[in-house]
Structure formats: structure tokens, C-alpha cells
Motif scaffolding. Structure first.
Motif, PDB file in Angstrom:
ATOM      1  N   ALA A  65       0.829  -1.209   0.000  1.00  0.00           N
ATOM      2  CA  ALA A  65       0.000   0.000   0.000  1.00  0.00           C
ATOM      3  C   ALA A  65       0.860   1.255   0.000  1.00  0.00           C
ATOM      4  O   ALA A  65       1.811   1.360   0.768  1.00  0.00           O
ATOM      5  N   THR A  66       0.526   2.183  -0.829  1.00  0.00           N
ATOM      6  CA  THR A  66       1.128   3.514  -1.018  1.00  0.00           C
ATOM      7  C   THR A  66       2.556   3.483  -1.572  1.00  0.00           C
ATOM      8  O   THR A  66       3.215   4.512  -1.631  1.00  0.00           O
ATOM      9  N   SER A  67       3.028   2.308  -1.993  1.00  0.00           N
ATOM     10  CA  SER A  67       4.369   2.270  -2.596  1.00  0.00           C
ATOM     11  C   SER A  67       4.349   2.894  -3.990  1.00  0.00           C
ATOM     12  O   SER A  67       5.385   2.991  -4.641  1.00  0.00           O
ATOM     13  N   GLY A  68       3.176   3.323  -4.439  1.00  0.00           N
ATOM     14  CA  GLY A  68       3.092   4.028  -5.723  1.00  0.00           C
ATOM     15  C   GLY A  68       3.379   5.511  -5.593  1.00  0.00           C
ATOM     16  O   GLY A  68       3.363   6.237  -6.588  1.00  0.00           O
ATOM     17  N   ARG A  69       3.620   5.979  -4.380  1.00  0.00           N
ATOM     18  CA  ARG A  69       4.035   7.387  -4.252  1.00  0.00           C
ATOM     19  C   ARG A  69       5.444   7.521  -4.795  1.00  0.00           C
ATOM     20  O   ARG A  69       6.259   6.617  -4.664  1.00  0.00           O
ATOM     21  N   MET A  70       5.714   8.646  -5.407  1.00  0.00           N
ATOM     22  CA  MET A  70       7.046   8.813  -5.987  1.00  0.00           C
ATOM     23  C   MET A  70       7.638  10.164  -5.579  1.00  0.00           C
ATOM     24  O   MET A  70       6.967  11.000  -4.980  1.00  0.00           O
ATOM     25  N   CYS A 182      -4.788  17.368  -8.571  1.00  0.00           N
ATOM     26  CA  CYS A 182      -4.867  18.005  -7.250  1.00  0.00           C
ATOM     27  C   CYS A 182      -3.798  17.503  -6.288  1.00  0.00           C
ATOM     28  O   CYS A 182      -3.766  17.903  -5.135  1.00  0.00           O
ATOM     29  N   ARG A 183      -2.921  16.601  -6.734  1.00  0.00           N
ATOM     30  CA  ARG A 183      -1.853  16.110  -5.861  1.00  0.00           C
ATOM     31  C   ARG A 183      -0.577  16.836  -6.234  1.00  0.00           C
ATOM     32  O   ARG A 183      -0.165  16.800  -7.395  1.00  0.00           O
ATOM     33  N   ALA A 184       0.046  17.481  -5.275  1.00  0.00           N
ATOM     34  CA  ALA A 184       1.158  18.371  -5.621  1.00  0.00           C
ATOM     35  C   ALA A 184       2.504  17.879  -5.115  1.00  0.00           C
ATOM     36  O   ALA A 184       2.617  17.386  -3.998  1.00  0.00           O
ATOM     37  N   GLY A 292     -12.426  10.336   2.992  1.00  0.00           N
ATOM     38  CA  GLY A 292     -12.041   8.918   2.973  1.00  0.00           C
ATOM     39  C   GLY A 292     -11.688   8.458   1.569  1.00  0.00           C
ATOM     40  O   GLY A 292     -11.880   7.294   1.227  1.00  0.00           O
ATOM     41  N   LEU A 293     -11.161   9.368   0.762  1.00  0.00           N
ATOM     42  CA  LEU A 293     -10.794   9.020  -0.616  1.00  0.00           C
ATOM     43  C   LEU A 293      -9.302   8.724  -0.704  1.00  0.00           C
ATOM     44  O   LEU A 293      -8.501   9.283   0.044  1.00  0.00           O
ATOM     45  N   SER A 294      -8.940   7.881  -1.657  1.00  0.00           N
ATOM     46  CA  SER A 294      -7.515   7.591  -1.837  1.00  0.00           C
ATOM     47  C   SER A 294      -6.996   8.291  -3.081  1.00  0.00           C
ATOM     48  O   SER A 294      -7.705   8.420  -4.081  1.00  0.00           O
ATOM     49  N   CYS A 295      -5.766   8.737  -2.994  1.00  0.00           N
ATOM     50  CA  CYS A 295      -5.175   9.425  -4.154  1.00  0.00           C
ATOM     51  C   CYS A 295      -4.635   8.420  -5.153  1.00  0.00           C
ATOM     52  O   CYS A 295      -4.392   8.761  -6.299  1.00  0.00           O
ATOM     53  N   GLN A 296      -4.421   7.179  -4.685  1.00  0.00           N
ATOM     54  CA  GLN A 296      -3.949   6.142  -5.602  1.00  0.00           C
ATOM     55  C   GLN A 296      -4.556   4.806  -5.196  1.00  0.00           C
ATOM     56  O   GLN A 296      -4.960   4.623  -4.038  1.00  0.00           O
ATOM     57  N   THR A 297      -4.625   3.903  -6.125  1.00  0.00           N
ATOM     58  CA  THR A 297      -5.199   2.597  -5.823  1.00  0.00           C
ATOM     59  C   THR A 297      -4.354   1.909  -4.753  1.00  0.00           C
ATOM     60  O   THR A 297      -3.139   2.078  -4.696  1.00  0.00           O
ATOM     61  N   GLY A 298      -5.018   1.156  -3.909  1.00  0.00           N
ATOM     62  CA  GLY A 298      -4.305   0.359  -2.915  1.00  0.00           C
ATOM     63  C   GLY A 298      -4.041   1.060  -1.604  1.00  0.00           C
ATOM     64  O   GLY A 298      -3.576   0.430  -0.658  1.00  0.00           O
ATOM     65  N   CYS A 299      -4.334   2.365  -1.510  1.00  0.00           N
ATOM     66  CA  CYS A 299      -4.083   3.052  -0.239  1.00  0.00           C
ATOM     67  C   CYS A 299      -5.150   2.643   0.773  1.00  0.00           C
ATOM     68  O   CYS A 299      -6.340   2.624   0.466  1.00  0.00           O
ATOM     69  N   LEU A 300      -4.714   2.335   1.985  1.00  0.00           N
ATOM     70  CA  LEU A 300      -5.653   1.923   3.032  1.00  0.00           C
ATOM     71  C   LEU A 300      -5.992   3.082   3.962  1.00  0.00           C
ATOM     72  O   LEU A 300      -6.906   2.995   4.766  1.00  0.00           O
ATOM     73  N   ILE A 301      -5.235   4.149   3.878  1.00  0.00           N
ATOM     74  CA  ILE A 301      -5.430   5.265   4.806  1.00  0.00           C
ATOM     75  C   ILE A 301      -6.481   6.226   4.261  1.00  0.00           C
ATOM     76  O   ILE A 301      -7.341   6.702   4.979  1.00  0.00           O
ATOM     77  N   LYS A 302      -6.390   6.517   2.990  1.00  0.00           N
ATOM     78  CA  LYS A 302      -7.417   7.287   2.274  1.00  0.00           C
ATOM     79  C   LYS A 302      -7.693   8.634   2.944  1.00  0.00           C
ATOM     80  O   LYS A 302      -8.777   8.887   3.446  1.00  0.00           O
ATOM     81  N   CYS A 303      -6.718   9.502   2.934  1.00  0.00           N
ATOM     82  CA  CYS A 303      -6.838  10.768   3.672  1.00  0.00           C
ATOM     83  C   CYS A 303      -7.449  11.885   2.834  1.00  0.00           C
ATOM     84  O   CYS A 303      -7.583  13.003   3.303  1.00  0.00           O
ATOM     85  N   SER A 304      -7.815  11.604   1.596  1.00  0.00           N
ATOM     86  CA  SER A 304      -8.166  12.694   0.682  1.00  0.00           C
ATOM     87  C   SER A 304      -9.668  12.994   0.666  1.00  0.00           C
ATOM     88  O   SER A 304     -10.458  12.291   1.289  1.00  0.00           O
ATOM     89  N   ASN A 305     -10.023  14.030  -0.066  1.00  0.00           N
ATOM     90  CA  ASN A 305     -11.426  14.468  -0.072  1.00  0.00           C
ATOM     91  C   ASN A 305     -11.799  15.154  -1.383  1.00  0.00           C
ATOM     92  O   ASN A 305     -10.933  15.474  -2.208  1.00  0.00           O
ATOM     93  N   PHE A 473       7.375   4.801   0.902  1.00  0.00           N
ATOM     94  CA  PHE A 473       5.958   5.041   0.607  1.00  0.00           C
ATOM     95  C   PHE A 473       5.462   6.322   1.254  1.00  0.00           C
ATOM     96  O   PHE A 473       6.258   7.184   1.624  1.00  0.00           O
ATOM     97  N   CYS A 474       4.140   6.426   1.400  1.00  0.00           N
ATOM     98  CA  CYS A 474       3.547   7.649   1.942  1.00  0.00           C
ATOM     99  C   CYS A 474       3.946   7.826   3.406  1.00  0.00           C
ATOM    100  O   CYS A 474       3.907   6.874   4.192  1.00  0.00           O
ATOM    101  N   LEU A 475       4.278   9.056   3.774  1.00  0.00           N
ATOM    102  CA  LEU A 475       4.697   9.309   5.159  1.00  0.00           C
ATOM    103  C   LEU A 475       3.596   8.989   6.169  1.00  0.00           C
ATOM    104  O   LEU A 475       3.876   8.769   7.339  1.00  0.00           O
ATOM    105  N   PHE A 476       2.344   8.940   5.713  1.00  0.00           N
ATOM    106  CA  PHE A 476       1.269   8.618   6.658  1.00  0.00           C
ATOM    107  C   PHE A 476       1.282   7.144   7.066  1.00  0.00           C
ATOM    108  O   PHE A 476       0.549   6.741   7.958  1.00  0.00           O
ATOM    109  N   MET A 477       2.088   6.339   6.404  1.00  0.00           N
ATOM    110  CA  MET A 477       2.256   4.947   6.843  1.00  0.00           C
ATOM    111  C   MET A 477       3.214   4.887   8.034  1.00  0.00           C
ATOM    112  O   MET A 477       3.273   3.889   8.753  1.00  0.00           O
TER     113      MET A 477
HETATM  114  S1  SF4 Z   1      -2.577   8.386   2.855  1.00  0.00           S
HETATM  115 FE1  SF4 Z   1      -3.420  10.064   1.668  1.00  0.00          FE
HETATM  116  S2  SF4 Z   1      -1.650  11.046   0.664  1.00  0.00           S
HETATM  117 FE2  SF4 Z   1      -0.983   9.018   1.412  1.00  0.00          FE
HETATM  118  S3  SF4 Z   1      -1.248   7.686  -0.367  1.00  0.00           S
HETATM  119 FE3  SF4 Z   1      -3.131   7.560   0.848  1.00  0.00          FE
HETATM  120  S4  SF4 Z   1      -4.549   9.089   0.015  1.00  0.00           S
HETATM  121 FE4  SF4 Z   1      -2.482   9.513  -0.774  1.00  0.00          FE
END
Ligand code: SF4
Length: 570
Positions: A65-70, A182-184, A292-305, A473-477
Motif C-alpha cells: 500500500a502507497t508504494s506508488g508514491r514517488m 490536485c496532488r502536488a 475517505g478518498l484515496s489518491c492512488q489505488t491500494g491506499c488503506l489510509i485514504k486521507c483525501s477528499n 511510501f507515503c509518510l502517513f504509513m
Molecule cells: S494516505 Fe493520503 S496522501 Fe498518502 S497515499 Fe493515501 S490518500 Fe495519498
């Protein structure tokens, strides 16, 4: 995996083998290594010698999960040092699906031709001259490019700000849930580095034969990943983040004085009830927005809106704490609708919303705008991005902008605006701004004082930690892994199974320390000088915590730099 090298000067785009020494690097660590190997440190950040480096994660192409962040990096037009910005959205996964671990954009056309890079379904790259896109905002741009190249294409784009080489320009990526740009990769002005290459967009079509990484021990990897994912999904802090996104700490930050209020005065904010986490969720529920939206597939945290204003109008996506803090309380604005509108103006133009919020704060500080004037703030943001009054001065970054306005209270370190944390209360973060390699970047990391009051050891640890997790991956992990030993054990099982060798915290921290060391080496060669805490934080006490930024930092930051450059990290 491979390297794609693109040169807008020679108009070539071709694959190369990935250097063996890059194989076990990812994201921030890979940006640091390539930056040191390929970018002349003394180059002009917006000149032809700088390069845009786009790097995939250590575990890119896996199911983690979230290893698609670059990461995106280069020499920063704002700080003059190396910069890495981690970005979500689908672009990392789309590039990885073509087996692209590293994408380097270099050169600059002799004339002003504007290009897009198209990576086609079969993986073949093509640089296409698209002068018709000059000046186009990101939302129209993405719409048009999808019409032309496929609705399932993913993109990295710059708006007019990047094209015009604004030093606070960012790069936007398309998002999974909303499909919007919208992802910067927000901080450091990397939009100008892409703009200087005259590259308007990178468009990646869906891979016909998607690349999948092969773990050394596949069965073990699958089992460990499943266990990690289950534990992450059940974690209470993660569930809170899914509901409240990045806003969970807004109220507490207001109460403690961390929230920036009235250009970082650290005073009570009367409008907190209108902008805290519950208010945001309530507003999204009421108006038909989503969380509760995810910015990429497979994210379990889903912090987006997906933000919808009181009038039922969708105005922004991926509204976040930083944009809220800087474009809301920092301007004495308590309207979420206004914050969302400013964020959207920034996303369309390709500007870091943190820099915009800080700049509007300076205009209020100078008496040019009235504190809390929502309409004036929106109008000014539009005026700045469209080349009107103050645009030329704004684009130099807020340090130069504040000097132009003759404002003394400028919240910046190394030319980069503070993120939404007052450093008289969160002193560790302020120390991290001064000690780290990227100026006022809240993802650099800062520690707490030890028994003798020294921040040195804890800050080195924190900087290594942030750089290490940023490489995976994502720092929120990071939060659930650090807070729960079972989750941490699962995480290291994942790494061990993938690489076929034992991984533990020490090994992970080494990834971080190597990265930060290379960043310091780059900055030293670039002649990046000492960072200075703005006087406003040293001379004025917080109106809430009653403390100033009182860390005796010069000697401590010098010791940290010497530890990295001298190779004496433990
Ligand atoms: S936690 Fe948020 S910022 Fe991180 S990958 Fe998931 S949706 Fe994107």
C-alpha cells in the motif's frame, strides 16, 4: 526496471539501463543520488543545466500500500539546494507499470517551444511539440490531454506558473478518486525546473503489459504484505485519518499555538469551530462532498477528499491541513469555502498553496489587504497567478516578496515559506528547518531536546527516519508503524521478503542517512549557506505558549552538518 532520459534540447527521449547502484534506492534516496551524480551543484536552478529527477519507490511495482508514491527532485529555485518533493496520485504507478524506475528530464530547447512527453501503451516515449498549450491552466490541460490520449492516462502537469518560471511553482499529478490534478509536488519550486525544460506535461498511457516487481521470496512477501495491510486497516489512528484526513490536529494545534494565525502570531483563533476536523466532515456531509478518498489505488489510509461548497459547487479536491492553515487562520479567514477556492486557484495555476497563503499574509501584514477579507484574498490570488500586480514580485518567493513589501515579519527559512506549524511551540520542527537540507519543509523532520537540551541526536534520528520512509511510501504509513510494534514487525517482514535479506530499523535508517548525507554533499557543493530563524520567532513570544524560538541553534546545526559530511553518524 529502467531509466527514461528525456532531453527537450535535443528533442530525444530514450530508455537506458538502470545503473546497478540505483537498483536498491528509491524515491528520495534515488533523487539524492542522481542529483549528486548528474546535476552541477552550482548551476542556475532554472538554467539549462538543472535536471528534473523523477524516481520511484524502493518497493515500486509491488502490492505494498502507497508504494506508488514517488519523488520529484532537482536543484531548488527557492532554496538553492537539493529538493525532493514526494507526490501521490496515480502517476507513480503509471510510470512503474511501464517499468520506469527513473525519469530524468534535462536540456532546454533553443527556442521557446513547449512539449509534452507521451509514454504510449507499448511504453515507447515521444516528445511532442504542443505550443497550443502555452498558458493553459491544469484543469483544462488535463481534460484536453485525456481527450487526446485516453481517459485512463495519468499525468504530471505544470500550470502557467511553472511555464513562467515562478520560483514557487509546483507540479501536479492526477488523482485516483477525483481524476483531477490536485496532488502536488508542492515545495521548493520544482514546477519551474520542469518549466525551464519547457515540458508542460508528462502523459502516461495505460501499460499494455504492466511491469510487476518480483520479490525475492514471493509467498512470504504476499503473506507479510497481507498481514501488514490488515493491521494498518484496523489501526485506530489510521481510521481517524480516513475520516478526518489531515485535519485531525487542527483544533489541538489552535489550542497549543501551533496553528499559524495572522501571519504566524501564535494567538487564539476565534473561528476554530468553523474549520476544525469535525466542521470539515460535517460540511462535506451536508454539501455532498466526500472524504475517505484515496489518491492512488491500494491506499488503506485514504486521507483525501472532494470538496463541495455551501452553494453545492465542487471547488477543490484534496484539501489539506497545510492549505487550510496558511490560507485560512493565517489570514484570519474562517471560511472553508474561501480556503478551497484559493487552493483551487493554486492547483490550476500550479502554485504551492503554502507559498500563496504565506504571500497573502504578507500583503495583509503590509496593509495592502485587510485581515480576514475573503473576497480580497481570492481576488489577489487570481491577480497574482494571472500576471497582474504583485505577480512579478510574488514569483521570486516570499522572502523577496516580503522585502519588496517592506515587511519585517517574513516566515521563511532558505527562501521557503514555513508550513502550517508555529515553531515557537513546535520547536523541533523549527530546528529541523535550520538543520535540514531543504529549508522550511515540514517533511524534513526535527527532534526533541535531550536531558542536556541538545537537539542534535534526536534530529539526526528524525531526519534519517523521514528520509527513509519517504524512500518507501507515503509518510502517513510511518505513524502506525512507529506506534505499533506488531505493525512494525510486519513491515520489516515485508522488506526482508522483498529483498531476500534481513531488514530492521537500523537498515532502514541507513537508507535515510545515506540520502540525507548526499543531500548535504550537494548543498555544500552548491554553496548553500547557514539557515537563519526569522527574527519574528526569536523576538516575539507566542501569545499562547508564551515562549519564543529560543534554541541556540548555530553550533548544533553545524554539528549535524559536520556529522553527515564527516561520516561520523552512528
Ligand atoms: S494516505 Fe493520503 S496522501 Fe498518502 S497515499 Fe493515501 S490518500 Fe495519498
Amino acid at each position: 526496471m529502467k531509466t527514461l532520459r528525456v532531453n527537450t534540447g535535443s528533442r530525444q527521449a530514450a530508455y537506458e539501463n538502470l545503473k546497478p547502484e540505483y537498483r536498491d534506492l528509491g524515491n528520495r534516496g534515488l533523487v539524492a543520488r542522481v542529483g549528486l551524480d548528474e546535476i552541477p551543484p552550482a548551476c542556475d536552478p532554472i538554467g539549462p543545466e538543472n535536471k528534473l529527477v523523477i524516481a520511484q519507490s524502493l518497493l515500486a511495482g509491488t502490492i505494498l500500500a502507497t508504494s506508488g508514491r514517488m519523488s520529484i527532485g532537482g536543484k531548488s529555485p527557492l532554496t538553492g539546494g537539493i529538493k525532493e518533493a514526494n507526490i501521490g496520485g496515480m502517476i507513480g504507478k503509471a510510470l512503474t507499470a511501464h517499468g520506469i524506475k527513473l525519469l530524468i528530464v534535462e536540456g532546454a530547447p533553443a527556442n521557446d517551444d513547449l512539449f509534452i512527453l507521451l509514454v504510449k501503451n507499448d511504453g515507447s516515449p515521444e516528445l511532442i511539440e504542443r505550443n497550443d498549450l502555452v498558458g493553459m491552466g491544469n484543469f483544462t490541460l488535463v481534460h484536453q490531454l485525456r481527450e487526446a490520449y485516453g481517459q485512463d492516462s495519468e499525468m504530471l502537469v505544470i500550470g502557467p506558473a511553472g511555464e513562467k518560471l515562478f520560483r514557487n511553482a509546483c507540479i501536479l499529478a492526477t488523482d485516483y478518486s477525483t481524476k483531477e490534478p490536485c496532488r502536488a509536488a508542492g515545495r521548493g519550486g520544482l514546477g519551474a525546473v520542469m518549466g525551464a525544460r519547457r515540458l508542460k506535461a508528462i502523459v502516461v498511457q495505460k501499460a499494455a503489459k504492466p511491469y510487476r516487481a518480483q520479490p525475492a521470496r514471493p509467498e512470504e512477501y504476499r503473506a507479510a504484505s497481507s498481514a501488514l495491510h490488515k493491521a494498518i486497516a484496523e489501526n485506530g489512528a489510521v481510521q481517524a485519518r480516513t475520516k478526518y484526513g489531515t485535519f485531525g490536529g487542527v483544533r489541538k494545534n489552535a489550542e497549543t499555538g501551533i496553528l499559524p494565525v495572522k501571519n504566524f502570531r501564535s494567538i487564539p483563533f476565534d473561528g476554530i469551530d468553523k474549520i476544525d476536523a469535525q466542521a470539515i466532515v460535517d460540511q462535506l456531509d451536508r454539501n455532498g462532498g466526500k472524504y475517505g478518498l484515496s489518491c492512488q489505488t491500494g491506499c488503506l489510509i485514504k486521507c483525501s477528499n472532494y470538496y463541495v461548497d455551501k452553494g453545492g459547487r465542487h471547488t477543490a479536491s484534496s484539501l489539506n491541513y497545510e492549505a487550510l492553515g496558511l490560507c485560512g487562520p493565517n489570514l484570519l479567514i474562517d471560511s472553508l469555502d474561501t480556503v478551497a477556492e484559493i487552493k483551487q486557484i493554486c492547483d490550476d495555476a500550479g502554485i504551492d498553496a503554502i507559498e500563496m497563503g504565506a504571500a497573502l499574509g504578507l500583503l495583509m501584514e503590509a496593509g495592502i489587504l485587510a485581515w480576514g477579507d475573503e473576497k480580497a484574498a481570492i481576488d489577489m490570488a487570481k491577480q497574482i497567478v494571472s500576471g497582474g500586480e504583485f505577480s512579478n514580485e510574488f514569483q521570486m518567493g516570499i522572502e523577496a516578496f516580503g522585502t519588496f513589501l517592506k515587511v519585517e515579519r517574513i516566515p521563511a527559512v532558505r527562501g521557503q515559506s514555513f508550513a502550517a506549524y508555529d515553531v515557537r511551540v513546535n520547536k523541533g520542527m523549527g530546528f529541523g528547518y535550520l538543520a535540514g537540507t531543504m529549508g522550511a519543509d515540514h517533511t524534513v523532520g526535527g527532534g526533541d531536546p535531550d536531558a542536556e537540551g541538545s537537539y542534535v541526536k534526536s534530529t539526526i534520528f528524525k531526519m534519517n527516519m523521514m528520509a527513509a520512509f519517504d524512500s518507501v511510501f507515503c509518510l502517513f504509513m510511518m505513524q502506525p508503524i512507529l506506534m505499533d510494534k506488531t505493525i512494525a514487525a510486519s513491515f520489516f517482514k515485508v522488506l526482508s521478503a522483498y529483498f531476500g535479506q534481513p531488514w530492521d530499523m537500523q537498515r532502514l535508517l541507513k537508507v535515510g542517512s545515506d540520502s540525507v548525507t548526499q543531500e548535504f554533499q550537494f548543498n555544500q557543493a552548491a554553496g548553500v549557506g547557514k539557515a537563519v530563524m526569522p527574527k519574528m520567532f526569536v523576538d516575539e513570544k507566542s501569545g499562547i505558549s508564551c515562549s519564543a524560538f529560543d534554541i541556540d541553534y548555530e553550533d548544533q546545526t553545524a554539528r549535524i552538518q559536520a556529522a553527515y559530511l564527516g561520516g561520523s553518524l552512528s
